[in-house]
Design a protein around this motif. Sequence first.
Motif, PDB file in Angstrom:
ATOM      1  N   ASP A   1       0.975  -1.529  -0.010  1.00 38.26           N
ATOM      2  CA  ASP A   1       0.142   0.013  -0.241  1.00 38.26           C
ATOM      3  C   ASP A   1       0.801   1.147   0.157  1.00 38.26           C
ATOM      4  N   THR A   2       2.207   1.134  -0.301  1.00 40.18           N
ATOM      5  CA  THR A   2       3.149   2.367  -0.130  1.00 40.18           C
ATOM      6  C   THR A   2       2.880   3.257   1.006  1.00 40.18           C
ATOM      7  N   ALA A   3       2.827   2.609   2.302  1.00 40.44           N
ATOM      8  CA  ALA A   3       2.630   3.383   3.402  1.00 40.44           C
ATOM      9  C   ALA A   3       3.392   2.863   4.585  1.00 40.44           C
ATOM     10  N   VAL A   4       3.697   3.732   5.513  1.00 43.23           N
ATOM     11  CA  VAL A   4       4.130   3.262   6.730  1.00 43.23           C
ATOM     12  C   VAL A   4       3.467   4.162   7.703  1.00 43.23           C
ATOM     13  N   THR A   5       3.007   3.408   9.021  1.00 38.40           N
ATOM     14  CA  THR A   5       2.530   4.257  10.088  1.00 38.40           C
ATOM     15  C   THR A   5       3.690   4.361  11.046  1.00 38.40           C
ATOM     16  N   VAL A   6       3.775   5.602  11.747  1.00 41.63           N
ATOM     17  CA  VAL A   6       4.823   5.760  12.867  1.00 41.63           C
ATOM     18  C   VAL A   6       4.431   6.321  13.944  1.00 41.63           C
ATOM     19  N   GLY A   7       4.982   6.185  14.946  1.00 38.94           N
ATOM     20  CA  GLY A   7       4.557   6.973  16.240  1.00 38.94           C
ATOM     21  C   GLY A   7       5.456   8.325  16.134  1.00 38.94           C
ATOM     22  N   THR A   8       4.986   9.429  16.732  1.00 31.27           N
ATOM     23  CA  THR A   8       5.453  10.788  16.360  1.00 31.27           C
ATOM     24  C   THR A   8       6.484  11.236  17.327  1.00 31.27           C
ATOM     25  N   GLY A   9       7.094  10.330  18.243  1.00 31.38           N
ATOM     26  CA  GLY A   9       8.218  10.455  18.874  1.00 31.38           C
ATOM     27  C   GLY A   9       9.404  10.015  18.242  1.00 31.38           C
ATOM     28  N   MET A  10       9.080   9.361  16.954  1.00 32.02           N
ATOM     29  CA  MET A  10      10.146   8.744  16.236  1.00 32.02           C
ATOM     30  C   MET A  10      11.105   9.916  15.659  1.00 32.02           C
ATOM     31  N   CYS A  11      12.244   9.588  15.644  1.00 32.13           N
ATOM     32  CA  CYS A  11      13.429  10.739  14.787  1.00 32.13           C
ATOM     33  C   CYS A  11      13.298  10.284  13.574  1.00 32.13           C
ATOM     34  N   TRP A  12      13.487  11.386  12.733  1.00 35.65           N
ATOM     35  CA  TRP A  12      13.403  11.306  11.284  1.00 35.65           C
ATOM     36  C   TRP A  12      14.343  10.482  10.845  1.00 35.65           C
ATOM     37  N   GLY A  13      15.622  10.489  11.457  1.00 29.40           N
ATOM     38  CA  GLY A  13      16.786   9.712  10.885  1.00 29.40           C
ATOM     39  C   GLY A  13      16.356   8.403  10.979  1.00 29.40           C
ATOM     40  N   ASP A  14      15.821   7.852  12.042  1.00 28.93           N
ATOM     41  CA  ASP A  14      15.538   6.523  12.557  1.00 28.93           C
ATOM     42  C   ASP A  14      14.645   6.086  11.342  1.00 28.93           C
ATOM     43  N   LEU A  15      13.569   6.932  11.262  1.00 30.51           N
ATOM     44  CA  LEU A  15      12.536   6.346  10.303  1.00 30.51           C
ATOM     45  C   LEU A  15      12.987   6.102   8.959  1.00 30.51           C
ATOM     46  N   GLN A  16      13.785   7.141   8.449  1.00 29.97           N
ATOM     47  CA  GLN A  16      14.500   6.872   7.215  1.00 29.97           C
ATOM     48  C   GLN A  16      15.380   5.481   6.923  1.00 29.97           C
ATOM     49  N   SER A  17      15.968   5.206   8.318  1.00 28.11           N
ATOM     50  CA  SER A  17      16.972   4.166   8.298  1.00 28.11           C
ATOM     51  C   SER A  17      16.074   3.096   8.211  1.00 28.11           C
ATOM     52  N   GLU A  18      15.168   2.724   8.943  1.00 27.44           N
ATOM     53  CA  GLU A  18      13.966   1.721   8.745  1.00 27.44           C
ATOM     54  C   GLU A  18      13.463   1.347   7.415  1.00 27.44           C
ATOM     55  N   LEU A  19      13.130   2.399   6.806  1.00 25.58           N
ATOM     56  CA  LEU A  19      12.358   2.446   5.428  1.00 25.58           C
ATOM     57  C   LEU A  19      13.694   1.915   4.388  1.00 25.58           C
ATOM     58  N   ALA A  20      14.731   2.384   4.654  1.00 21.98           N
ATOM     59  CA  ALA A  20      16.060   2.193   3.645  1.00 21.98           C
ATOM     60  C   ALA A  20      15.954   0.623   3.718  1.00 21.98           C
ATOM     61  N   LYS A  21      15.857  -0.115   4.823  1.00 19.92           N
ATOM     62  CA  LYS A  21      15.836  -1.505   4.761  1.00 19.92           C
ATOM     63  C   LYS A  21      15.288  -2.297   3.860  1.00 19.92           C
ATOM     64  N   ALA A  22      14.016  -1.543   3.497  1.00 17.58           N
ATOM     65  CA  ALA A  22      13.139  -2.108   2.420  1.00 17.58           C
ATOM     66  C   ALA A  22      13.104  -1.421   1.141  1.00 17.58           C
ATOM     67  N   ASP A  23      14.431  -0.502   1.002  1.00 17.78           N
ATOM     68  CA  ASP A  23      14.511   0.064  -0.177  1.00 17.78           C
ATOM     69  C   ASP A  23      13.384   1.253  -0.470  1.00 17.78           C
ATOM     70  N   ARG A  24      12.893   1.893   0.581  1.00 16.66           N
ATOM     71  CA  ARG A  24      12.149   2.866   0.708  1.00 16.66           C
ATOM     72  C   ARG A  24      12.349   4.126   1.317  1.00 16.66           C
ATOM     73  N   TRP A  25      11.801   5.174   0.923  1.00 12.73           N
ATOM     74  CA  TRP A  25      12.018   6.492   1.804  1.00 12.73           C
ATOM     75  C   TRP A  25      10.853   7.209   1.387  1.00 12.73           C
ATOM     76  N   ILE A  26      10.834   8.438   2.299  1.00 10.48           N
ATOM     77  CA  ILE A  26      10.003   9.448   1.992  1.00 10.48           C
ATOM     78  C   ILE A  26      10.894  10.669   1.703  1.00 10.48           C
ATOM     79  N   PRO A  27      10.471  11.234   0.633  1.00  7.77           N
ATOM     80  CA  PRO A  27      11.379  12.225  -0.191  1.00  7.77           C
ATOM     81  C   PRO A  27      11.157  13.699   0.674  1.00  7.77           C
ATOM     82  N   LEU A  28      11.677  13.473   1.840  1.00  9.11           N
ATOM     83  CA  LEU A  28      11.699  14.830   2.762  1.00  9.11           C
ATOM     84  C   LEU A  28      12.904  14.593   3.656  1.00  9.11           C
ATOM     85  N   SER A  29      13.889  15.704   3.651  1.00  9.45           N
ATOM     86  CA  SER A  29      15.166  15.321   4.322  1.00  9.45           C
ATOM     87  C   SER A  29      14.993  16.411   5.602  1.00  9.45           C
TER      88      SER A  29
END
Lengths: 455, 513
Positions: free
Chosen positions: A104-132
């Motif tokens: 479904d091209t989606a990720v649900t995340v708790g808002t206390g998560m750091c952006w770097g950690d989120l992108q790292s998790e997504l990168a494991k699945a070869d995905r990202w959110i195009p915002l740095s």
Amino acid sequence: MMSNHTQTVFQEWVTPDSFLPQSVSEERQAVLSQPPYAEKKQIAGKTIIQWLPQNACDVADFLNLATQKKQAVSPDCCVALSCEDTAFLGLSKLNQVQGLHLADTAVTVGTGMCWGDLQSELAKADRWIPLSYPPDQTVLEIVANDLPALETGNALYPGGYPRDYILGVELATTDGRLSRYGGLVVKNATGYDLNKLYTGSGHCFGVLTAVTFKIFTKPKATLMLKIPIKDLEASEALIKSIQAERLSLQCFQIALNMRQPEAGFLLLELAGHYPDLLEVDKSCLQKRLSEHATAYDVIDSAHVWQLEPFSLYPDNRLIPDLRQNLTIEMAYNVKTPHDLPEYYWHQQLKAQLPDGNMPCWIVFSPMARLATLIWQSEVIARDYERTHLKAGLLALHQALRGDNADGLPEGFLRFQTFSQALGPALDFSLQQGAFFEKALRACFDPAGILTGRRV
Amino acid sequence: MSRPLKTSTKSTSLLGKPDVHLGQIFSPALKANLAKVLAQIVGARYVLSKTEELAVYDSDGSTLVTSRPDLVVLPKTAEEVQTIVQACLKFNVPYIARGGGTGLSGGTLALAGGVVIGLNRLDQILEIDSANQCATVEVGVINAWLNRDVAQYGLFYAPDPSSQSACTIGGNIAENAGGIHCAKYGATMDHILALQMVLPDGSLTWLGSKHRRHSGINWVNLIVGSEGTLGIVTKAIVRLLPKPEAVQVYLAAFPSMTAATQLVETLVQSSLMPAALEFMDAFTVKAVNEAFGVGFPEDCHALLLIELDGQADDLKKRHEALIALLTQHNVTQVRIGKTESERLALWKARKGTVVAYGRYAPAFYLHDCVIPRSKLTEVLTRIDEIAREHQLVMASVFHAGDGNLHPHILFDPNDASDPTVLKRVMAGGDAIVRACLDAGGLLSGEHGIGIEKSAFMSEQFSPDDLARMMAIKQALDPSGLANPAKIFPVRKSCGETKLMLTHHMLISRELWV
């Protein structure tokens, strides 16, 4: 006066009970007042209460409790203009990826998560959110403030803001409930769009506890270049030639140091799914740079946040000495006498710099048509009105508006500076926006406990 | 002042008591007074009050429910709209904004009586700002007119509903309309930068600006999709996009529905990013062939229309990747529309499907649920079962790329040999909606809620969330006169509301085409 039609509708649905908090039991209150749920901390010589909810339901309970006790409360990422009577909600425990939905091209995340950690998790699945963003910035800060990202999209698909990628939200409200909207679907015409309402609302309707983002396949190749420029005027031809090319740019920033023109630079990032096409773009770019006798450095995008001015981007979290960086964002796509609108704003701002030696940068994002003025100030936030920072703001404001804005509260000033005072294209009604916000805050936070952005 | 009400003959509900929500009409004296005031604002020519004039405004594009307004007024300027709203406030009369009347959820019906404000005369494109890639338009501008006029600047306006040759920008804003290119470019919400609107208190204001950055709360996004319940939009600044350098459309035929939906799942996860990704079932393929002679392959069980766009070099790479994917997914036939005329022919057939269905049945009931794309196979299979269970003819053409289903239930309401058809249509429709909600879907992807789906709102939202949304309406429209009885269920029990709507449909049956 409510009409008969609406009365009949609302008397069945919106009763006073709908927004009265369900009382938090004494037993629960006792639990919430002890570690690990609550701690007292000394910050800048003041004692503050820090609440540490362990999950979204705790956040709702804390807000409910605050409503019962008329206790001002704020997420701890907020600047606290007055911290003595405010309880701070720390959301560091809400730091999990709650669901990665590749199909479904989606990720649900708790808002206390750091952006770097989120992108790292997504990168494991070869995905990202195009915002740095800076890697330690939390999802809450980013979404609640709808912060512009380093990426500015491309010509065909402009992005650059969290709201472009949000599919669903969960918001803890002051009546102790969790409000949910959207989900895993990418399209939604069902009732009022609360996703968009909550994004950028700065905690004034509640506290976001989870967000569902749309995710994308990570580009197979990227290339980030830092290109030194002496000043905007001298670099105008180069910038125009880059703008004229159909490069697959996902980041294009012009960073100008207002006090040391020689420290300015362009930051470009090429990105694509086909490395050989990226090479073509790179060759094209190199050709343009050599035509203008301009050198460049290839840099690691992970290190961008160590560069001035990006290291000066707003750090609104509650930090020990309450130092504050100040960022003013201005949209500049007004019609100007120059081909390059950046030039107009550069001239305007150079003439209006406040006195002092503090670093001062202006960053232009041509594709997003956004100018960000960044100051760093070593003043204590709550004393800001007595400092040269205020004088600087007023000078800027007067320059842009051509009138004397002295005496206006800071929030009002920023609001006007952002939205109203920047030229004939911006025809925003400040009063109406404030009316809307007041009316809705009365629904969502009748006791006025949330100390987010003030109207 | 309070408005004297009387109950029309068609408003007695099945509950055995006068129903104040349906079919309220003015007293003749009030109607005459208000008509006089409105005539002073816009001129008598532009105030409609005769039965034959009002009949046009009985329904929107769906015709499932009909309700006649008491008056229709056709202003020319935003200031006239403002004065009309102020008059309605003074007379305590509901007002409903209307554009092209192509909506499919009953959003512009004067269900509670009142004044329909037709915005078709606000039809000027005021500015095309090519440098800043935006245009300022009045809301009565037809979607296709805008695209025609901005094409000379190499730009386009992305939202393109099937009705784009008749629907207005204002209607698109009210319903957050989508279209076939939503898969890549997003719906109307993503393309509106600023709005001029008449608020429910009668004031005229602008929200937003030409740039995309909104400091603080983005009020524009609250208004888009609010179906005229929070005021009337009169002008908009819309975002324009540069036309892609190259475009190709692929028609791919599949031996089974599952083969097609599996490709959809693969495509949306890939980096190919189709600009459009549309699904047609076998019934629809046959219907468009018969209607338009387009020669789509009829031996297939499902068909996908896939559009790729972008820079020419990039498109060549993605073409190769797509062909490889199609081969892996057992496609039986591929046709490529490379030239503009070839592409237009393919899209013309897609956009004309409703016309094609007209050859089979005089009426249809169209749903608009949106589901997670991972559930496409599961939900489509369930919809097939529902059609069999309720003995219904169902055809499907939908936006697969964004999971926005459009099952059409085709039927003849005047077929004397099938007296239970309407009940089966309603029951089948309910079952489809429930199947979508059970799969984690939502009620509407692009048509809005209107009255058609309002009864289901309490099934999608918790009472708290629904109450909060209704409180927004109450906060911004305390008079409740801005398009009342839309979006939200008018009775606490959704079953009760549906009963009322079914009853209303039954009694207005003679008006169906």
